[in-house]
Write a protein that holds these residues in place. Structure first.
Motif, short mmCIF file in Angstrom:
data_model
loop_
_atom_site.label_atom_id
_atom_site.label_comp_id
_atom_site.label_asym_id
_atom_site.label_seq_id
_atom_site.Cartn_x
_atom_site.Cartn_y
_atom_site.Cartn_z
N ALA A 108 0.81 -1.22 0.00
CA ALA A 108 0.00 0.00 0.00
C ALA A 108 0.84 1.28 0.00
N LEU A 109 1.87 1.34 0.83
CA LEU A 109 2.64 2.58 0.93
C LEU A 109 3.38 2.92 -0.37
N PRO A 110 4.17 2.00 -0.94
CA PRO A 110 4.81 2.33 -2.22
C PRO A 110 3.80 2.59 -3.33
N PHE A 111 2.67 1.87 -3.30
CA PHE A 111 1.64 2.08 -4.31
C PHE A 111 1.16 3.53 -4.27
N ALA A 112 0.89 4.03 -3.07
CA ALA A 112 0.44 5.41 -2.93
C ALA A 112 1.50 6.40 -3.43
N ILE A 113 2.76 6.11 -3.10
CA ILE A 113 3.85 7.00 -3.53
C ILE A 113 4.01 6.97 -5.04
N PHE A 114 3.99 5.79 -5.62
CA PHE A 114 4.13 5.69 -7.08
C PHE A 114 2.95 6.35 -7.80
N LEU A 115 1.76 6.21 -7.23
CA LEU A 115 0.60 6.88 -7.84
C LEU A 115 0.76 8.39 -7.77
N PHE A 116 1.17 8.89 -6.61
CA PHE A 116 1.34 10.34 -6.44
C PHE A 116 2.40 10.89 -7.40
N ARG A 117 3.46 10.13 -7.61
CA ARG A 117 4.55 10.58 -8.49
C ARG A 117 4.32 10.20 -9.95
N ARG A 118 3.21 9.51 -10.22
CA ARG A 118 2.83 9.11 -11.57
C ARG A 118 3.92 8.29 -12.25
N GLN A 119 4.44 7.34 -11.50
CA GLN A 119 5.50 6.48 -12.02
C GLN A 119 5.00 5.13 -12.50
N ILE A 120 3.76 4.80 -12.17
CA ILE A 120 3.21 3.51 -12.60
C ILE A 120 2.71 3.63 -14.04
N PRO A 121 3.14 2.75 -14.94
CA PRO A 121 2.60 2.79 -16.30
C PRO A 121 1.07 2.78 -16.28
N GLN A 122 0.48 3.62 -17.10
CA GLN A 122 -0.97 3.79 -17.08
C GLN A 122 -1.71 2.47 -17.24
N ARG A 123 -1.18 1.60 -18.09
CA ARG A 123 -1.87 0.33 -18.37
C ARG A 123 -1.82 -0.64 -17.18
N LEU A 124 -0.97 -0.35 -16.18
CA LEU A 124 -0.83 -1.24 -15.03
C LEU A 124 -1.52 -0.72 -13.78
N ILE A 125 -2.04 0.51 -13.82
CA ILE A 125 -2.66 1.07 -12.61
C ILE A 125 -3.87 0.26 -12.20
N GLY A 126 -4.72 -0.10 -13.15
CA GLY A 126 -5.89 -0.90 -12.83
C GLY A 126 -5.52 -2.25 -12.25
N ARG A 127 -4.46 -2.86 -12.79
CA ARG A 127 -4.01 -4.16 -12.28
C ARG A 127 -3.52 -4.03 -10.83
N CYS A 128 -2.83 -2.94 -10.55
CA CYS A 128 -2.32 -2.75 -9.19
C CYS A 128 -3.47 -2.52 -8.21
N TRP A 129 -4.49 -1.80 -8.63
CA TRP A 129 -5.67 -1.64 -7.77
C TRP A 129 -6.33 -2.99 -7.51
N ALA A 130 -6.39 -3.82 -8.55
CA ALA A 130 -6.98 -5.15 -8.40
C ALA A 130 -6.16 -5.99 -7.43
N LEU A 131 -4.83 -5.91 -7.51
CA LEU A 131 -3.98 -6.64 -6.58
C LEU A 131 -4.20 -6.16 -5.15
N PHE A 132 -4.35 -4.86 -4.99
CA PHE A 132 -4.61 -4.29 -3.67
C PHE A 132 -5.92 -4.83 -3.10
N ALA A 133 -6.97 -4.85 -3.93
CA ALA A 133 -8.27 -5.34 -3.49
C ALA A 133 -8.22 -6.83 -3.15
N LEU A 134 -7.53 -7.61 -3.98
CA LEU A 134 -7.43 -9.05 -3.73
C LEU A 134 -6.63 -9.33 -2.46
N GLY A 135 -5.63 -8.49 -2.19
CA GLY A 135 -4.88 -8.65 -0.95
C GLY A 135 -5.75 -8.44 0.27
N GLY A 136 -6.62 -7.41 0.23
CA GLY A 136 -7.55 -7.20 1.32
C GLY A 136 -8.54 -8.34 1.45
N LEU A 137 -9.02 -8.83 0.31
CA LEU A 137 -9.94 -9.98 0.33
C LEU A 137 -9.27 -11.20 0.93
#
Length: 343
Positions: A108-137
């Motif tokens: 979660a912490l690096p994800f938030a930082i990478f999102l804020f700095r716009r370093q995550i490739p656009q095509r992978l942002i949705g996948r990372c959100w999905a990974l975050f949700a699955l981790g909580g599940l």
């Protein structure tokens, strides 16, 4: 491309995802130790926040021990155990849960930082959100699994263990895949030929075999029928079928072990074909064929380790090695499939 837009690839994001995958792998191994030591029901409450800290006083330890004494596992299996013995199993389960929280924080912490700095490739942002949700599940699935052993059973329900372990392995593969995408960037054109379909078939077979192994673990079937290649002197075990189809698939000890063995044999046939093709053909890149050979050898090695574990009646060391090797094998299958789709 503007200075603020996401790049096509990011090595920093890839390293982060690979690091989280390594933590998930470690958590899988600790989870295996928790199961093999009979520790998974030692914490009888789900406290996502306050449970971060272990008992810090004699009174807190006494309270946790009293809660454990109220469940069937203590009453039917561990009645009379000492507080020190309880602490041993408690620390395994607490460590497993602590690792779950650590994995969530490491994502979660690096994800938030990478999102804020716009370093995550656009095509992978949705996948990372999905990974975050699955981790909580996965955290909720873990408690759902534990809850099945707190009232009527002395262990967790095998199908819930399979769901929990299956999600962990799925997350591991998804993290590796997304990390490879972040490291290498998008594919310019999809691969053609038989490699992608063959690689997908093997990856699915490896994953299904892991699920079958989880049912073996959930039924403690690795401690019985320990002869090989026969099962209690038979090619087909006595008592395979239960009263209903699902009861047979998920709860019959002869059935879950026989199914896992058959899955291993099918995988070994696929591995033999893969090795032969990789050695004899020039189709596909050398790197792809090398990965295919590694996967084929890995399948045979895991099968041999499984037989060794079985005939030894699943000691802790071999049980952990077998589960860890399964994670490594899924990693190879994931890498092979990823390469096959881009070769």
């Amino acid at each position: 491309m503007s200075a603020l837009s996401a790049p096509d690839r990011s090595r920093a994001v890839a390293v982060w995802l690979f690091a989280v995958a390594a933590l998930v792998l470690f958590m899988v191994i600790v989870g295996g130790a928790t199961r093999l030591t009979g520790s998974g029901l030692s914490i009888t409450e789900w406290r996502p926040v306050t449970g971060t800290l272990p008992p810090l006083s004699d009174a807190q330890w006494a309270k946790e021990f009293e809660l454990y004494k109220s469940i069937p596992q203590y009453q039917q299996v561990n009645r009379g155990m000492s507080l020190e013995a309880f602490k041993f199993i408690y620390w395994w389960e607490w460590g497993h849960r602590f690792l779950g929280r650590l994995v969530g924080l490491a994502f979660a912490l690096p994800f938030a930082i990478f999102l804020f700095r716009r370093q995550i490739p656009q095509r992978l942002i949705g996948r990372c959100w999905a990974l975050f949700a699955l981790g909580g599940l996965q955290g909720a699935i873990g408690w759902w699994m534990v809850a099945s052993g707190l009232s009527e059973r002395i262990t967790v329900a095998p199908e819930r263990l399979m769901t929990h372990l299956g999600m962990a392995f799925f997350l591991l593969a998804a993290l590796l895949w997304t990390g490879l995408e972040a490291w290498n960037g998008p594919s310019r054109r999809p691969a053609r030929g038989p490699w992608p379909k063959a690689a997908l078939a093997l990856a699915v077979m490896v994953y299904v075999q892991i699920l079958l192994g989880a049912l073996v673990a959930g039924n403690d079937a690795g401690y019985v029928l320990t002869d090989w290649p026969l099962m209690d002197g038979r090619w087909f075990p006595e008592g395979y079928a239960s009263s209903a189809l699902w009861s047979t698939i998920a709860h019959s000890i002869p059935a879950v072990q026989f199914n896992h063995r058959i899955g291993a044999y099918i995988l070994c046939i696929g591995a033999a074909i893969l090795i032969a093709v990789c050695l004899r053909t020039r189709q596909g890149s050398p790197g792809l064929r090398t990965m295919g050979l590694a996967l084929g050898v890995g399948i045979f090695s895991q099968a041999a380790l499984g037989v060794w574990t079985l005939i030894s009646a699943t000691p802790l060391s071999l049980g952990l090695a077998h589960q860890g090797a399964a994670a490594g094998l899924l990693g190879l299958a994931t890498g092979f499939l990823w390469m096959a789709r881009r070769a």
